[in-house]
Design a protein around this motif. Structure first.
Motif, short mmCIF file in Angstrom:
data_model
loop_
_atom_site.label_atom_id
_atom_site.label_comp_id
_atom_site.label_asym_id
_atom_site.label_seq_id
_atom_site.Cartn_x
_atom_site.Cartn_y
_atom_site.Cartn_z
N UNK A 72 0.84 -1.21 0.00
CA UNK A 72 0.00 0.00 0.00
C UNK A 72 0.87 1.26 0.00
N UNK A 73 1.93 1.23 0.79
CA UNK A 73 2.84 2.38 0.84
C UNK A 73 3.48 2.62 -0.52
N UNK A 74 3.91 1.55 -1.17
CA UNK A 74 4.51 1.67 -2.50
C UNK A 74 3.51 2.25 -3.50
N UNK A 75 2.29 1.78 -3.43
CA UNK A 75 1.25 2.29 -4.32
C UNK A 75 0.97 3.77 -4.06
N UNK A 76 0.91 4.13 -2.78
CA UNK A 76 0.67 5.54 -2.43
C UNK A 76 1.80 6.44 -2.92
N UNK A 77 3.03 5.96 -2.81
CA UNK A 77 4.16 6.75 -3.29
C UNK A 77 4.05 6.98 -4.79
N UNK A 78 3.76 5.93 -5.55
CA UNK A 78 3.70 6.06 -7.00
C UNK A 78 2.49 6.87 -7.46
N UNK A 79 1.42 6.87 -6.68
CA UNK A 79 0.22 7.60 -7.08
C UNK A 79 0.16 9.01 -6.50
N UNK A 80 1.24 9.43 -5.87
CA UNK A 80 1.26 10.77 -5.28
C UNK A 80 1.09 11.84 -6.35
N UNK A 81 1.70 11.66 -7.50
CA UNK A 81 1.55 12.58 -8.62
C UNK A 81 1.23 11.76 -9.87
N UNK A 82 -0.05 11.40 -10.03
CA UNK A 82 -0.42 10.51 -11.14
C UNK A 82 -0.04 11.04 -12.52
#
Length: 86
Positions: A72-82
């Protein structure tokens, strides 16, 4: 851009002060644009590397709460600036 001849310049074409100022302003703007784009790209690459580290850590964990939290943390990092993921 028009150039003026100067009798003391030995045939060299010189810029007027206004032409020089305009060219300098344009060059500064281009340099800033490249610097901003380069910084954005570097931040994206760093964010992607951090997300990959979290995914690698998740792969080392047994399935469970820690593994899910890392993913989830990895996903949140990558989706911070879609917009940068395109």
């Amino acid at each position: 851009m028009s150039f003026e001849k100067n009798i003391f310049s030995q045939g060299q074409t010189l810029f007027t002060q206004d032409e020089f100022n305009k060219a300098l302003t344009e060059a500064k703007a281009e340099i800033m644009s490249v610097a901003i784009q380069t910084t954005k790209q570097a931040m994206f690459l760093e964010r992607r590397a951090c997300a990959q580290m979290l995914l690698d850590m998740a792969d080392m964990e047994d399935e469970g709460v820690a593994c899910a939290a890392l993913r989830d943390a990895a996903s949140n990092i990558m989706n911070r600036m879609p917009s940068q993921n395109q």
